[in-house]
Design a protein around this motif. Structure first.
Motif, short mmCIF file in Angstrom:
data_model
loop_
_atom_site.label_atom_id
_atom_site.label_comp_id
_atom_site.label_asym_id
_atom_site.label_seq_id
_atom_site.Cartn_x
_atom_site.Cartn_y
_atom_site.Cartn_z
N LEU A 272 85.82 2.36 51.53
CA LEU A 272 84.74 3.25 51.10
C LEU A 272 83.41 2.77 51.68
O LEU A 272 82.92 1.68 51.35
N LEU A 273 82.84 3.60 52.57
CA LEU A 273 81.58 3.29 53.23
C LEU A 273 80.54 4.38 53.00
O LEU A 273 79.58 4.49 53.76
N SER A 274 80.66 5.16 51.96
CA SER A 274 79.81 6.33 51.78
C SER A 274 78.33 5.97 51.70
O SER A 274 77.95 4.88 51.26
N SER A 275 77.49 6.91 52.15
CA SER A 275 76.03 6.82 52.04
C SER A 275 75.48 5.57 52.70
O SER A 275 74.79 4.75 52.08
N ASN A 276 75.77 5.42 53.98
CA ASN A 276 75.18 4.41 54.84
C ASN A 276 74.67 5.11 56.10
O ASN A 276 74.36 6.30 56.06
#
Length: 477
Positions: A272-276
Motif C-alpha cells: 500500500l503506497l496510496s497518496s504519495n
C-alpha cells in the motif's frame, strides 16, 4: 490495624531508596521486595472495577490477579489488560528484576515510562498500548538487552526514537503507531538483524527512509503510513526478500518502482503506497506476486497501461489504483481485466480518476461473484455497459459516472439486489430506464442525472424510502 501495615511502610521507604539508586549499584531484590513493588504500583492507581481486590495479605502475591511467578517465587509476568486502571506507572516496578513480560494495555495509565526500566534486564515483552502515557521514550529502554517485543501503540508519546535503538540486538517487533513521535528514523535500526515487525504509522516522522533499512534481512512487516517522509525509497529496500506487508501510504515519498520489484519481493501480500508522489509504470513483475492480497497505489502519478497479468495472484482481494494517470487506448490495454477474473476472492476494484478509454471488455462481468465494490468513474470509457453485468450479484457499490458510456441501461442491473449505491451520472445513456431497477430494494443512492434519457422514474421505484439524491436521467425528482 492490619499487622502488615508497618511492614509495608518500612518497605515503601526501602523501595524509594532502591528506585533512586544507580542501576549498576542496585541491591539484590528478593521475593519480599517483589511483593512490595507490586503494592506500591497498586497504591498509585485508581481501580474503579476493583480488579486488584485480590492484591492483599490474604493471598500470596503469586496468586494475585494478573501476576505470574517462577517456581522460585519471583514475579515473571504482570498482565493487567482492559481493567480501567488509572494513574502513573510506579518506578517501583523497576525492582521486579525477574520480570519477563509487562502487559498493561487498554487502561487509562498516564505519565511517563519510568527511566529506571533498564533494571528489568530479563524483560522480553513490553506492551503498554492503548493508554495515555506521555513524555519521551526513555533512552534507558535500549539497555533492556533481552527485549524482543515493544508495543507502545496509541499513546501520547513525543520526542524522537532513541538514537541508540540499534543496540537492541534481540528486538523482533516494535510498534509506535498513533503517537506524536518526531524526528527521523535512526540509521542504527539497520543493525537490528532480528527485526521482523516495524510499525511507526500515524506519527510525525520526517526525512527519508534510511538506506540501512535494507540490512533488515528478516523484516516481514513495515508500516510507516501517515507520517511526513520524503525522498525515494532506497534501492536496498527492494532486496528485503522476507517482506510480506508494506504500508507507506499518506507520506510525501516519490520516485519510481523497479521493474523487477515483485521478483525481489516474492512474498508480498499487502503493498500500500496510496497518496504519495510515485510515478512511472506499475511494474509488470506484479505477475510474480503469487501471494498478493492487497494492492493500493491510488493517489500517485503512475502512468502507462495496467499490467496485463495484474490478477495472477489467486488470493487478490483488494485492488485500488485510482487517481493516477493510467491509460487504456487499445482493446489489449484492458487485458488486465481478464486476468482479474481468476481472482475468486476479489472484493474491491477501484480504477476511477484515470485516463482509461476504449470499450469496457465483457470480461468485466466475469469478475468474482463476491465483488462488492466496482468503481470506474472519471475516465474516458466508451461503448455500452455489458448486459452480463448482472452476474455481479453481490455488488453494493457500482460507480461509473463521468465517462462516455452510451446505449441503454441493461435490464440485468435489476439482478444486483445488494446494491446500495448506483452512480451513472454524466454519461450518454439513452432509451428507457429498465423497470427492473424497481427490484433494487437495498438501493438508497441512485444517480442518473446528466444523461440523454428523460424519464422520471420515481413513480416506478417501490422502495419504502426515496433515494437520497436525484434518480432521473435529466430531470430531478
Amino acid at each position: 490495624m492490619n499487622l502488615i501495615t508497618p511492614f509495608i511502610i518500612f518497605f515503601f521507604f526501602f523501595f524509594f531508596f532502591l528506585c533512586n539508586s544507580s542501576p549498576s549499584h542496585s541491591p539484590e531484590t528478593t521475593a519480599s521486595t517483589d511483593q512490595l513493588a507490586l503494592l506500591h504500583f497498586k497504591s498509585l492507581l485508581t481501580d474503579p472495577t476493583n480488579s486488584l481486590s485480590s492484591w492483599n495479605s490474604s493471598l500470596h502475591f503469586c496468586q494475585w490477579q494478573g501476576v505470574n511467578c517462577s517456581i522460585t517465587g519471583r514475579v515473571t509476568r504482570l498482565r493487567l489488560i482492559s481493567l480501567q486502571l488509572t494513574g502513573p506507572i510506579s518506578p517501583s516496578i523497576c525492582n521486579l528484576t525477574f520480570l519477563e513480560s509487562l502487559a498493561l494495555s487498554d487502561n487509562n495509565l498516564i505519565g511517563a515510562i519510568p527511566a529506571e526500566i533498564d533494571r528489568l534486564s530479563n524483560l522480553v515483552n513490553l506492551t503498554l498500548k492503548l493508554n495515555y502515557l506521555a513524555g519521551e521514550i526513555p533512552a534507558s529502554i535500549v539497555r533492556c538487552s533481552n527485549l524482543q517485543f515493544v508495543n507502545l501503540r496509541s499513546n501520547l508519546f513525543t520526542g524522537e526514537i532513541p538514537r541508540e535503538i540499534g543496540f537492541m540486538s534481540n528486538l523482533q517487533g516494535i510498534n509506535l503507531w498513533g503517537n506524536n513521535i518526531t524526528g527521523t528514523i535512526p540509521v542504527s535500526m539497520g543493525n537490528i538483524s532480528s527485526l521482523k515487525f516495524i510499525d511507526f504509522g500515524e506519527n510525525m516522522l520526517v526525512g527519508s527512509i534510511p538506506e540501512s533499512i535494507g540490512r533488515l534481512a528478516n523484516l516481514q512487516i513495515l508500516q510507516m503510513d501517515r507520517n511526513k517522509f520524503t525522498g525515494e525509497l532506497p534501492l536496498s529496500f527492494f532486496n528485503l526478500s522476507s517482506l510480506s506487508d508494506v504500508y507507506l501510504g499518506f507520506n510525501n515519498l516519490e520516485g519510481t518502482l523497479p521493474s523487477s520489484m515483485f521478483v525481489t519481493l516474492p512474498y508480498i501480500e499487502h503493498f500500500l503506497l496510496s497518496s504519495n508522489h510515485f510515478h512511472g509504470s506499475i511494474p509488470a513483475s506484479v505477475s510474480n506476486a503469487s501471494y498478493l492480497i492487497e494492492l493500493d497505489l491510488s493517489g500517485n502519478g503512475f502512468s502507462g497501461i495496467i499490467p496485463s497479468k495484474l490478477g495472477n495472484s489467486q488470493y487478490l482481494w483488494w485492488v485500488v489504483i485510482s487517481s493516477n494517470q493510467l491509460e487504456a487506448n487499445e482493446a489489449s490495454d484492458w487485458d488486465f481485466m481478464e486476468s482479474l477474473t481468476n481472482c475468486s476472492y476479489l472484493a474491491t476494484l477501484e480504477l476511477f480518476d484515470n485516463k482509461l478509454g476504449g470499450v469496457l471488455p465483457t470480461s468485466l462481468a466475469n469478475l468474482s461473484a463476491g465483488i462488492t465494490a466496482l468503481l470506474i468513474s472519471q475516465n474516458q470509457i466508451t461503448g455500452n455497459l455489458p448486459a452480463e453485468i448482472g452476474n455481479l450479484v453481490n455488488l453494493t457499490t457500482f460507480e461509473a459516472y463521468d465517462n462516455l458510456l452510451t446505449g441503454s441501461l441493461p435490464p440485468s442491473i435489476g439482478r444486483l439486489k445488494s446494491l446500495h449505491r448506483l452512480s451513472f451520472q454524466g454519461n450518454k445513456f439513452n432509451g428507457q430506464i429498465p423497470d427492473s431497477l424497481s427490484n433494487l430494494f437495498e438501493l438508497n443512492q441512485l444517480y442518473l442525472q446528466n444523461n440523454m434519457c428523460v424519464e422520471n422514474i420515481s413513480s416506478r421505484m417501490r422502495k419504502p424510502k426515496p433515494p437520497s439524491s436525484s434518480s432521473a436521467c435529466s430531470v430531478r425528482d
